[in-house]
Write a protein that holds these residues in place. Structure first.
Motif, short mmCIF file in Angstrom:
data_model
loop_
_atom_site.label_atom_id
_atom_site.label_comp_id
_atom_site.label_asym_id
_atom_site.label_seq_id
_atom_site.Cartn_x
_atom_site.Cartn_y
_atom_site.Cartn_z
N ASP A 89 -6.02 0.15 -10.28
CA ASP A 89 -5.30 -0.82 -9.46
C ASP A 89 -4.85 -2.08 -10.19
N SER A 90 -5.42 -2.34 -11.35
CA SER A 90 -5.03 -3.55 -12.05
C SER A 90 -5.09 -3.31 -13.55
N PRO B 274 -1.26 0.87 -13.79
CA PRO B 274 -1.41 0.47 -12.39
C PRO B 274 -0.07 -0.02 -11.84
N GLU C 281 0.83 -1.20 0.00
CA GLU C 281 0.00 0.00 0.00
C GLU C 281 0.88 1.26 0.00
N ARG D 250 2.15 1.70 -3.45
CA ARG D 250 1.06 2.13 -4.34
C ARG D 250 0.80 3.63 -4.20
N ARG D 251 0.78 4.11 -2.96
CA ARG D 251 0.49 5.53 -2.74
C ARG D 251 1.60 6.42 -3.29
N SER E 217 -9.04 0.53 -14.81
CA SER E 217 -8.84 0.35 -13.38
C SER E 217 -7.53 1.02 -12.93
N SER F 160 1.52 6.39 -7.08
CA SER F 160 0.40 7.23 -7.53
C SER F 160 0.77 8.71 -7.41
#
Lengths: 658, 609
Positions: B472-473, B369, B264, B267-268, B470, B271
């Motif tokens: 995320d994916s 993603p 996570e 990911r943040r 998406s 992003s």
């Protein structure tokens, strides 16, 4: 007069000594307001990634007899996709212009967390100057700290030698513009002519006398002159569309040409002459008119063709044209002036388009034929503004041949172009006949339609296979297109592509006729077996008769259109298919006959007639105007959809002996 | 005599448009300097071969071009033209997505209009910085090679390594004093044909890569003794350039303050990188290999692959997450040869070791993603740059189950053959790339046109569409609402239509040309369609196509039609299991495609009740 063009003569006389105050202060470099940040979108265009808040340009003459061109652009990044525009740039020709690094300035403007405007200047390491080649220097600016909502702004100046290369002001760009402003400061001793191109509405066009300064605060020579101020607002973005000559024909812009100089120490001098005088000048020019002449090399080259004394004038012309079209190495550079003399062309066997056209011209004249140069602007080079008698508007030369009352235009750009036909890029409205005295403007209409005739006999067999013989004749421009395709691939690959709708081909025997003779139709013919022409479905068998129709997709994708659809040529296609069906089958149904029209200008029809167990399928397609209006677009799009849809038609058969 | 001087066009000519003799001689001076002398003798046989008489010479800040000479002689041996300096065009070769770089090119055209003719060209390239020795690719798509050689002249104390691809060739080795001369030679090499759907050029063309142990560029000394030593050199170039301003560190820490897992956190931050930076490629001098400092990227908010990767790495390291640059060769069909250490990388991504599956991050993309590398980075030899040295690993690639297209649709026909239709399509893996690009990179107007181009129906009205990708994916969806005027063709009292609406393959493969190369797909994949056709009350089914099923080692295809009263259900299944189909299986493949095309074009016949 062309409907897109209006002419303004700007004759500048001594002014009353005002200082120009052209613009509101809010457009000064870096003077960005909170209001600019509140502009989130434009009603002009929901598609815009970037909105140009202001595009300002200014041209004045400095004490070094240079035109100084200053441009300032302020744009807002509206969304993530607009970030790509945070790299901006411009270019100039270093042979006659300069742009010094210190005259480039750029910054990014953002609203910070406290609601204040934060300016981030582009440093020296964000500005890149590259000598792309000897004719082009590029300056690229990478803006820092750019995010969605940022405003980026840059200003630069280019100094251009002399008075002749007055910059063109593009009112319209690829993004919408809220405010476009252009100011010219023209001293009293110069007279320019202006042409406005495209569709943008001019909100303001005013003239004032000036004495000293421009908006940028740069002092101008004391002679005084006239400031002209152009403002357009809410200019839509220019979007490219298919089937068009070139987008520059439609871009809103202001173009200027020096017309006369009026120095105190010399008499008035006309710079821009008229077409008649230009013709006289060109025919005297050392690199043009003086190259229209014979030489021992021309005589020798002509002798090498072996023209029979008894040959007709037309046969002689065809033989000379074929020889020239098939010979010489083309440099690929297009110009209205030959890069070498005909003598040198014949020695080195290499030259640009005009050099080869001059070779043709000189050989035709040496053979006693009446031939003259015709200058033209190719499609991608843009339309000619006939109000400007300027040879620089052209980029190509062809030859006009006259025999008796008939004339032909000869365009020896490649061996694929037949005698008397212009290559596709040359099909751009009108050309300039360099002949005195005479008609200056001549139409560049193609002499023949682009035509394709297809005939096929299909003999169906009980096992679903079929013996097929076919012949495809491609004439004039269609022949040119096919020959050009063939020149870049193998015959087998080409033929496979043409026959791609025929299922499962076997035992093929095929040939090309006239491939090296562009004056005759290109014929692609042969015999083959399709292993599987019938599609069984339940007790029925379906057969698709459209096997030699080549339209796979409708290229007119968009449901709307802004500009005319320009095909360049008129088009005619005739496809006749004869299908012999074994007596063990009955014909259950034939596709319905269809006809689609676009007024009198275009049509497509398909029809099916059964005579016993023989079916005749006929398809006819015509485009009878080389350019169709935007008003005809929807109907034209529907017509092409109908043509593509033909592939879904089927003849329904039923086996009667099972 | 003239006949003797005319070219003896040997059998070698075959399909060739030109016949080439060439020699390349590289003299190694030291780790940074060398001279490549090129001599070419090109017999141009016809118009199509003219390009082989033209020369294109690339150079940059570390390569100087010297002594260019070229002469064209006709078939009788008479000199027709000699190259003049004004015939040479010198210009920037900055291309693709680069804002600016050092690449430049000199080119000139030597041509004649009477064939055959000979162009003899020679020039020298003086290297003042090297990351490896020049490679050699003796093979052309329209020219045959009569004889070609590559010679490397190095001090005997300098060890070299070499490896080759698509050619089995070993050098001769001659000692001359304190130098060793290695020579590779090929003779009578025919044209390397390109075939439709064939392998990329890099998989066909002969290629020789040679490395000397030591190299130096811009004063930076390195070693190609091993992948580890190359990694050490890159690490040294990047060392200390990952420092971030404290304010930026604070910002990143705040960003992940409540993130519970390492995944996570990554990911943040990824992003954040995507949202706040843009890709701008600037490759000048050593900057082609050395990253910009992270603090500079923080302020400019732009950078090339190195700068953005370094910035992302710096942010991860600032919060205690390990990450390392991974050099890679971006592009379909090209990869770095793993056989010997060499530096043919053109891109860098970020490797993040994780407890479970480690991650590769493409830091130049604003919309991928996390962990998705895209097709052009997939399955590539990638050099991970650890502080202790480099390690060559394969980047991940997606399996066919991950590259899916799954479509459902409902089509309602009326008595006149008009139809209204809605389709929902899910794209995953590499199949989703285009749809994601349309969704995230185009304007509404461009999206509309791109969606229209994907609809392979001659006549349709696009009533609406919804694109979603998406975050995320690797998934995207496209929903379509269409009206299809006269979709079913009227033939008397019948309506005839093709149930395969959107996934049409129209062209069969003919056996007219002998196949010599394997068929290559960019990736393996799976397509499924399930469409429901509601029939007009006025008509009934007269006939349905027979079901089709073909199962081959490389692919499977199925189509079936279910009569469900006033509804016909059409199901289609295509699975490409292998990304390469060998020549021996081409006939099977051709039959497979032809069966599929026939099935795709099958039609349903309805008849008036």
């Amino acid at each position: 007069m062309n409907r897109f063009v209006f002419i303004t003569w700007m004759c500048f006389f001594a002014g009353a000594g005002h200082v120009a105050q052209a613009q509101s202060d809010r457009f000064l470099f870096g003077r960005v307001s909170a209001e600019d940040f509140s502009v989130r979108e434009t009603p002009l265009d929901e598609n815009a990634n970037v909105l140009i808040l202001m595009n300002y340009g200014e041209v004045y003459l400095n004490n070094n007899s240079e035109l100084v061109y200053v441009v300032q652009t302020r744009m807002r990044i509206l969304n993530e996709n607009g970030l790509i525009e945070a790299n901006q740039g411009y270019g100039f020709n270093p042979k006659y212009s300069r742009s010094r690094r210190q005259f480039v300035d750029a910054h990014t403007l953002n609203i910070d967390d406290n609601g204040r405007i934060k300016k981030t200047r582009v440093g020296r390491n964000g500005i890149f100057i590259e000598n792309v080649n000897e004719d082009h220097t590029s300056v690229r600016i990478a803006f820092p700290d750019v995010k969605v909502g940022s405003i980026i702004e840059f200003i630069y100046s280019i100094n251009i030698d002399g008075y002749f290369r007055f910059p063109t002001w593009d009112i319209q760009r690829d993004y919408p513009i809220l405010h476009s402003e252009f100011i010219t400061f023209i001293p009293n001793n110069l007279v320019y002519m202006m042409v406005s191109n495209g569709f943008a509405t001019m909100e303001k066009q005013e003239q004032f006398p000036y004495r000293h300064a421009s908006r940028m605060g740069i002092y101008l020579p004391d002679e005084g002159g006239t400031m002209t101020h152009f403002i357009s607002k809410n200019v839509p973005a220019l979007y490219e569309e298919p089937f068009i000559t070139t987008m520059s024909d439609y871009r809103a812009a202001l173009q200027f040409q020096l017309n006369a100089t009026n120095h105190y120490y010399s008499s008035n001098r006309e710079v821009l002459s008229n077409w008649k005088d230009l013709t006289t000048e060109l025919l005297k020019n050392k690199f043009f008119g003086e190259r229209i002449r014979t030489s021992p090399e021309v005589v020798q080259e002509l002798a090498s063709i072996g023209l029979a004394d008894t040959a007709s004038a037309l046969d002689k012309a065809k033989a000379i044209y074929s020889h020239v079209a098939m010979s010489f190495n083309r440099t690929g550079h297009f110009d209205y002036f030959p890069d070498v003399s005909t003598s040198d062309l014949l020695k080195t066997r290499s030259g640009n388009n005009a050099a080869i056209a001059f070779g043709l011209l000189n050989m035709l004249q040496q053979a006693g034929l009446d031939a003259h140069p015709v200058l033209l602007s190719q499609r991608q080079h843009g339309r000619v503004v006939w109000e400007y008698p300027l040879v620089s508007q052209f980029n190509h030369m062809v030859v006009q041949l006259s025999i008796g009352s008939q004339t032909w235009l000869l365009d020896p750009v490649s061996e694929e172009v037949p005698f008397g036909l212009l290559s596709f890029p040359s099909l751009n409205k009108e050309g300039y006949l360099v002949k005195e005295p005479g008609i200056i403007r001549i139409p560049l209409n193609p002499r023949q339609k682009s035509r394709e005739d297809v005939a096929a006999n299909i003999v169906l067999r009980l096992d679903g296979s079929a013996a097929i013989d076919f012949e495809i004749r491609s004439s004039s421009h269609a022949g040119m297109v096919e020959r050009e395709t063939l020149s870049s691939t193998t015959f087998e690959a080409y033929s496979d592509f043409v026959l791609r709708h025929i299922p499962q081909i076997e035992d093929i025997s095929r040939e090309l006729v006239n491939v090296d003779n562009p004056n005759e139709p290109l014929i692609h013919k042969g015999t083959l077996v399709s292993k599987n022409m019938l599609d069984p479905t339940g007790e029925l068998f379906l057969m698709r008769p459209s096997i030699l129709l080549r339209w796979d997709d409708n290229p007119l994708v968009s449901p709307t259109r802004t500009y005319p659809v320009n095909f360049g040529v008129e088009i005619e296609q005739n496809i006749l298919i004869k299908i012999d069906i074994p007596s063990e089958f009955t014909i259950e149904s034939l596709p319905d006959t269809k006809q689609t029209r676009v007024g009198q200008d275009a049509y497509f029809q398909s029809s099916f007639v059964a005579q016993g167990n023989m079916v005749h399928a006929t398809y006819r397609y015509r485009i009878q105007k080389s350019e169709m209006s935007r008003g005809d677009y929807s109907a034209l799009r529907a017509l092409i959809s109908d043509m593509v849809d033909i592939h879904s038609q089927a003849i329904v058969l039923r086996r009667t002996d099972s | 005599m003239i006949l003797l001087l005319l070219f003896q066009l040997s059998l070698l000519a075959g399909d060739a448009d030109a016949i080439i003799r060439e020699s390349r001689h590289f003299t190694f001076i030291d780790a940074a300097r060398g001279r490549l002398t090129v001599k070419e003798h090109v017999k141009v046989l016809n118009k199509e071969g003219r390009d082989y008489g033209h020369s294109v010479i690339y150079y940059n800040k570390f390569i100087r071009v010297r002594n260019i000479k070229s002469t064209l002689t006709d078939a009788s041996g008479k000199v027709v033209s000699t190259l003049r300096s004004r015939d040479i065009t010198d210009q920037s070769a900055t291309g693709g997505s680069n804002l600016i770089d050092d690449s430049r090119v000199k080119y000139f055209e030597m041509s004649h209009d009477v064939y055959p003719y000979v162009v003899e060209t020679e020039y020298q390239l003086d290297f003042s910085g090297m990351l490896g020795l020049p490679s050699w690719t003796p093979g052309y798509s329209r020219a045959a090679i009569e004889q070609a050689s590559y010679t490397i002249d190095v001090p005997s104390t300098v060890p070299i390594q070499f490896a080759h691809r698509n050619i089995d060739i070993e050098p001769t080795e001659v000692k001359m004093g304190n130098r060793t001369i290695y020579t590779w030679e090929v003779r009578d090499m025919p044209v390397l044909k390109r075939e439709s759907s064939g392998p990329p050029w890099a998989e066909v063309a002969p290629y020789l890569v040679v490395s000397a142990r030591d190299f130096r560029i811009s004063g930076k000394q390195g070693s190609l003794e091993s992948w580890s030593s190359l990694g050490l050199w890159i690490n040294e170039l990047w060392k200390g350039r990952d420092a971030l301003p404290q304010a930026e560190i604070d910002k990143v820490k705040a960003l992940i303050a409540d993130a519970s897992t390492q995944s996570e956190k990554v990911r943040r931050i990824y992003s954040y990188l995507q949202k706040n930076t843009r890709y701008v490629s600037i490759q000048l001098g050593i900057g082609g290999w050395q990253t910009e400092e992270a603090k500079h990227t923080v302020s400019t908010k732009y950078g090339d692959c190195k700068a953005l990767t370094n910035y992302m790495m710096a942010m991860l390291r600032a919060v205690g997450i390990e990450a390392y640059p991974a050099l890679i060769n971006l592009g379909n069909g090209v990869d770095v040869m793993a056989d010997i250490p060499n530096n043919r990388f053109n891109h860098v991504v970020l490797f993040v070791p994780m407890d479970g599956d480690s991650l590769f991050l493409e830091c130049t993309s604003k919309d991928y993603p996390m962990g998705y590398l895209g097709l052009e980075n997939a399955g590539k030899n990638s050099l991970i740059v650890y502080p202790t040295g480099g390690q060559l690993v394969k980047s991940p690639t997606l399996r066919r189950e991950e590259n899916q297209q799954y479509r459902t649709g409902t089509i309602s026909l009326d008595v006149n053959g008009n139809a209204s239709a809605s389709f929902n399509t899910l794209y995953t893996g590499y199949q989703h790339d285009d749809v994601r690009s349309i969704d995230t990179r185009l304007t509404p107007r461009e999206k509309d046109q791109a969606v229209r181009r994907r609809i392979a129906v001659p006549r349709f009205d696009l009533n609406g569409f919804v694109l979603r990708s998406s975050p995320d994916s690797a998934k995207a969806t496209l929903d379509l609402e269409l009206t299809l005027p006269t979709y079913a063709n009227k033939a008397g009292n019948r309506l005839i239509f093709q149930p395969n609406v959107l996934e049409q393959r129209r062209f069969t493969l003919n056996s007219t040309v002998e196949r010599t190369q394997p068929v290559r797909f960019l990736y393996t994949y799976l397509d499924r369609d399930e469409l429901r056709f509601k029939l007009p009350a006025s008509h009934k089914i007269e006939s349905l196509p027979a079901p089709v099923e073909v199962d081959m080692p490389f692919a499977t295809f199925r189509a079936e039609y279910v009569d469900d009263g006033d509804v016909i259900i059409y199901r289609r299944y295509l699975e490409i299991k292998e990304d390469a189909i060998p020549v021996e299986s081409y006939e099977d493949y051709r039959q497979f495609v032809n069966t599929m095309v026939q099935s795709d074009q099958s039609r349903v016949v309805l008849i008036m009740k």
